[in-house]
Write an enzyme that holds these catalytic residues in place. Sequence first.
Site, PDB file in Angstrom:
ATOM      1  N   TYR A 132       1.868  -5.455  -0.692  1.00  0.00           N
ATOM      2  CA  TYR A 132       1.020  -5.587   0.496  1.00  0.00           C
ATOM      3  C   TYR A 132       0.537  -4.204   0.901  1.00  0.00           C
ATOM      4  O   TYR A 132       1.331  -3.353   1.288  1.00  0.00           O
ATOM      5  CB  TYR A 132       1.820  -6.251   1.617  1.00  0.00           C
ATOM      6  CG  TYR A 132       1.097  -6.433   2.934  1.00  0.00           C
ATOM      7  CD1 TYR A 132      -0.290  -6.385   3.037  1.00  0.00           C
ATOM      8  CD2 TYR A 132       1.825  -6.675   4.081  1.00  0.00           C
ATOM      9  CE1 TYR A 132      -0.931  -6.566   4.252  1.00  0.00           C
ATOM     10  CE2 TYR A 132       1.191  -6.871   5.311  1.00  0.00           C
ATOM     11  CZ  TYR A 132      -0.186  -6.814   5.382  1.00  0.00           C
ATOM     12  OH  TYR A 132      -0.811  -6.992   6.596  1.00  0.00           O
ATOM     13  N   LYS A 162      -1.565  -8.404  -1.997  1.00  0.00           N
ATOM     14  CA  LYS A 162      -2.312  -8.723  -0.781  1.00  0.00           C
ATOM     15  C   LYS A 162      -2.971  -7.432  -0.317  1.00  0.00           C
ATOM     16  O   LYS A 162      -2.286  -6.480   0.054  1.00  0.00           O
ATOM     17  CB  LYS A 162      -1.376  -9.267   0.300  1.00  0.00           C
ATOM     18  CG  LYS A 162      -2.056  -9.469   1.647  1.00  0.00           C
ATOM     19  CD  LYS A 162      -1.049  -9.807   2.744  1.00  0.00           C
ATOM     20  CE  LYS A 162      -1.726  -9.865   4.103  1.00  0.00           C
ATOM     21  NZ  LYS A 162      -0.755 -10.116   5.206  1.00  0.00           N
TER      22      LYS A 162
END
Length: 294
Positions: A132, A162
């Site tokens: 992320y 992500k």
Amino acid sequence: MFSGSIPALVTPFRDGAVDENALRRLVDWQIESGSAALVACGTTGEASTLDNQEHHRVIGLVVEFAQGRVPVIAGCGSNDTRTALWHLEEAQKLGASAALCVAPYYNRPSQAGLLAHFSTMAKACDLPIMLYNVPGRTVTDLLPETVAELHRRHPDRIVSLKDASGDLTRVVTHRLLAGGGLCQLSGDDPLALAGRVLGQTGCVSVTANVAPALSAALHAACDAGDWTLAGSLNDRLFPLHRALFADASPAPTKYALARLHPWLTEEVRLPIVPCSDGARAAVDAALAGLELLD
């Protein structure tokens, strides 16, 4: 596991404690509305203000309530590698399907430090890891070359990204550097449609907390190649995307959910405070525009 509309779930609070009954109802509503997976204890879930016992309890509850109907992706990030490893180990014990691991914040590690941090996590656990990158929150930027090297070193563990960098050129850059084996998702609702066109497979979404069926429909349209429908749905959702960040997140999202469901409160934890009157007005207008209010 890493496709479609994936809400980064809020953590419901009531009178200062995690509201477990509300969490159960939230999980059921999300799954019934077409969400493809659930993220527990992410940024929107206020993981930074959950103590460790609460953090692991919420992951376990979401796994329990989901009952295998969709994958559960557990937030396992920390700015301390040892703590991140602990979260990762607990998430695996609790039955999570994968781990969402944010780049370490505040410390500002180098790219070599990020390689060492995530490699240590990949070697320590069997869970698939979704990296992320959100430099606007962490200050640290997980560069495409580092992402590609991590995927190359640990292709069976570091399998997804992500990306909330706001730089859509990275979708192509990641693919060229890491190959097709790295599954890319948007971490920014307003850019999710553009990301799908460029090759992302879904979105870890804030908006899906509030409008899960419409968010799922947008990604289903993308999967079907119906870009006209996807564009129309994106236009409808766009005011809500903006409204949910009209004040510090997740306060507007919790306000919106409280407007939709009497079993949810808008309670947040300090240093987040309830959203401003201006943000409330923006949320109300967006909900009315989507005909979500009675």
